[in-house]
Design a protein around this motif. Structure first.
Motif, PDB file in Angstrom:
ATOM      1  N   VAL A 126      -8.766  74.248  57.880  1.00  0.00           N
ATOM      2  CA  VAL A 126      -9.149  75.387  56.473  1.00  0.00           C
ATOM      3  C   VAL A 126      -8.751  74.633  55.986  1.00  0.00           C
ATOM      4  O   VAL A 126      -7.351  74.808  55.423  1.00  0.00           O
ATOM      5  N   GLU A 127      -9.886  73.844  55.456  1.00  0.00           N
ATOM      6  CA  GLU A 127      -9.170  73.187  53.532  1.00  0.00           C
ATOM      7  C   GLU A 127      -8.037  72.485  54.065  1.00  0.00           C
ATOM      8  O   GLU A 127      -6.800  72.236  52.768  1.00  0.00           O
TER       9      GLU A 127
ATOM     10  N   THR B  85     -11.372  85.244  48.451  1.00  0.00           N
ATOM     11  CA  THR B  85     -13.122  85.255  48.133  1.00  0.00           C
ATOM     12  C   THR B  85     -13.161  86.166  46.829  1.00  0.00           C
ATOM     13  O   THR B  85     -12.693  87.204  47.841  1.00  0.00           O
TER      14      THR B  85
ATOM     15  N   ASP C  43     -16.162  87.470  47.527  1.00  0.00           N
ATOM     16  CA  ASP C  43     -17.624  87.481  48.638  1.00  0.00           C
ATOM     17  C   ASP C  43     -17.974  87.216  49.236  1.00  0.00           C
ATOM     18  O   ASP C  43     -17.409  86.537  49.964  1.00  0.00           O
TER      19      ASP C  43
ATOM     20  N   ALA D  88     -20.807  86.292  51.889  1.00  0.00           N
ATOM     21  CA  ALA D  88     -20.828  84.462  51.490  1.00  0.00           C
ATOM     22  C   ALA D  88     -19.736  83.466  52.252  1.00  0.00           C
ATOM     23  O   ALA D  88     -20.001  82.595  52.521  1.00  0.00           O
ATOM     24  N   HIS D  89     -18.427  84.039  52.531  1.00  0.00           N
ATOM     25  CA  HIS D  89     -17.745  82.909  53.072  1.00  0.00           C
ATOM     26  C   HIS D  89     -16.848  84.543  54.441  1.00  0.00           C
ATOM     27  O   HIS D  89     -15.471  84.790  53.403  1.00  0.00           O
TER      28      HIS D  89
ATOM     29  N   ASP E 281     -14.413  84.145  56.309  1.00  0.00           N
ATOM     30  CA  ASP E 281     -13.420  83.764  56.260  1.00  0.00           C
ATOM     31  C   ASP E 281     -12.516  83.743  55.283  1.00  0.00           C
ATOM     32  O   ASP E 281     -11.044  83.658  55.378  1.00  0.00           O
TER      33      ASP E 281
ATOM     34  N   SER F  26     -12.487  80.667  49.495  1.00  0.00           N
ATOM     35  CA  SER F  26     -13.427  79.159  49.098  1.00  0.00           C
ATOM     36  C   SER F  26     -12.757  79.109  47.627  1.00  0.00           C
ATOM     37  O   SER F  26     -12.689  79.928  47.082  1.00  0.00           O
TER      38      SER F  26
ATOM     39  N   SER G 293     -14.539  80.648  44.721  1.00  0.00           N
ATOM     40  CA  SER G 293     -14.729  82.128  44.081  1.00  0.00           C
ATOM     41  C   SER G 293     -13.252  82.962  44.274  1.00  0.00           C
ATOM     42  O   SER G 293     -13.072  83.821  44.482  1.00  0.00           O
TER      43      SER G 293
ATOM     44  N   LYS H 101      -7.203  85.080  55.344  1.00  0.00           N
ATOM     45  CA  LYS H 101      -7.615  84.160  56.423  1.00  0.00           C
ATOM     46  C   LYS H 101      -6.878  85.473  57.594  1.00  0.00           C
ATOM     47  O   LYS H 101      -8.111  85.261  58.302  1.00  0.00           O
TER      48      LYS H 101
END
Length: 294
Positions: free
Chosen positions: A36-37, A143, A145, A148-149, A151, A154, A157, A252
């Motif tokens: 992730v990222e 996040t 939301d 929408a995310h 995990d 985001s 957001s 996470k």
């Protein structure tokens, strides 16, 4: 350093062939726990002004092509017990006098006035105040939301808690539980709001993430050092700089853990605010301190 020389099979291999990367500081060490990222974390710290970025990550994870030539990639399974401390301590021993920093992927360092001043400039001022370490607060991001995310991550957001942070005296077990001088345990964010899902040993949000290496210095479990002065939040005579690590790591974990994921439908509450990705917001919320640096 040629591209092929920027990938190392172990910390020992890096210290054998890549020690020249430690010629100049500050040096960032990024420990990659998942996919992730990864790239945004590395780029953020390159822009912050670190002279070198060391990336500790499993061989199975991918790294963007442009970053392969600008970072030192060191094979490491971060999930192994003690892996963080072992690798940080190996770099400390190899780089006396150098300012070092460590974090995990999906964590982003912010310091006062970071939009116009580099991390190196900040550490130069900090050193002039006879400080060899800097307290950082790990500020939970999440996040807004989860639908929408799922995990919880985001960048577009991202939210943070604007209140709910507090400190308690850090007790010295060797001195009949008396408070340690200029040391506090800090709490807040998701680790406070969802503490029933967080082991007690992992609830603190303070981390000595910026420090100057010296012979014999050792990072201990719990993000503290064996030199008690390194664990202090300021010098005795006035307030010092602090910084913030804005982190998706707790969010996470809470959504990945089967014991907590179904209990959390949203991380947002009445004290959530969109994260502005700017140091001014963190300063206004009291989540880092400029000290005497203006």
């Amino acid at each position: 350093m040629a591209d092929i020389e920027r990938r190392f099979s172990s910390i020992q291999d890096f210290l054998s062939r890549g020690r020249s990367a430690l010629a100049k500081g500050p040096v960032a060490m990024i420990f990659v726990e998942d996919e992730v990222e990864i790239d945004t974390t590395i780029r953020h710290h390159q822009v912050a002004g670190f002279a070198q970025v060391l990336v500790f990550m499993p061989d199975a994870f991918d790294l963007a092509e442009d970053l392969r030539a600008t970072t030192c990639r060191i094979s490491c399974d971060v999930s192994q017990p003690g892996a963080l401390e072992r690798h940080v301590n190996a770099v400390i021993a190899a780089a006396p006098g150098l300012w070092l920093y460590y974090c995990f992927n999906a964590e982003y360092l912010f310091h006062p006035f970071c939009e116009t001043r580099t991390v190196g400039e900040m550490l130069s001022f900090h050193a002039e105040e006879r400080r060899d370490a800097m307290l950082t607060y790990v500020v939970d991001l999440y996040t807004g939301d989860l639908a929408a995310h799922p995990d919880a991550v985001s960048l577009d957001s991202a939210h943070l808690d604007r209140s709910g942070y507090y400190a308690q005296a850090r007790r010295d077990e060797a001195a009949q539980g008396h408070p340690k001088e200029r040391q506090l345990d800090f709490y807040g964010g998701l680790r406070w709001r969802f503490e029933e899902h967080i082991p007690a040993r992992s609830r603190r949000i303070d981390r000595i993430a910026l420090f100057r290496a010296k012979p014999g210095l050792t990072l201990l479990p719990g993000h503290v050092f064996d030199d008690e002065e390194y664990n202090t939040y300021s010098c005795p005579w006035h307030h010092n700089l602090t910084a913030a690590i804005c982190s998706f790591r707790t969010a996470k974990a809470l959504k990945r853990n089967p014991g907590s994921t179904f209990d959390i439908q949203s991380f947002r509450w009445h004290n959530s605010a969109p994260f502005e990705w700017h140091s001014r917001q963190l300063l206004d919320l009291g989540l880092m301190e400029p000290g005497q640096w203006f």
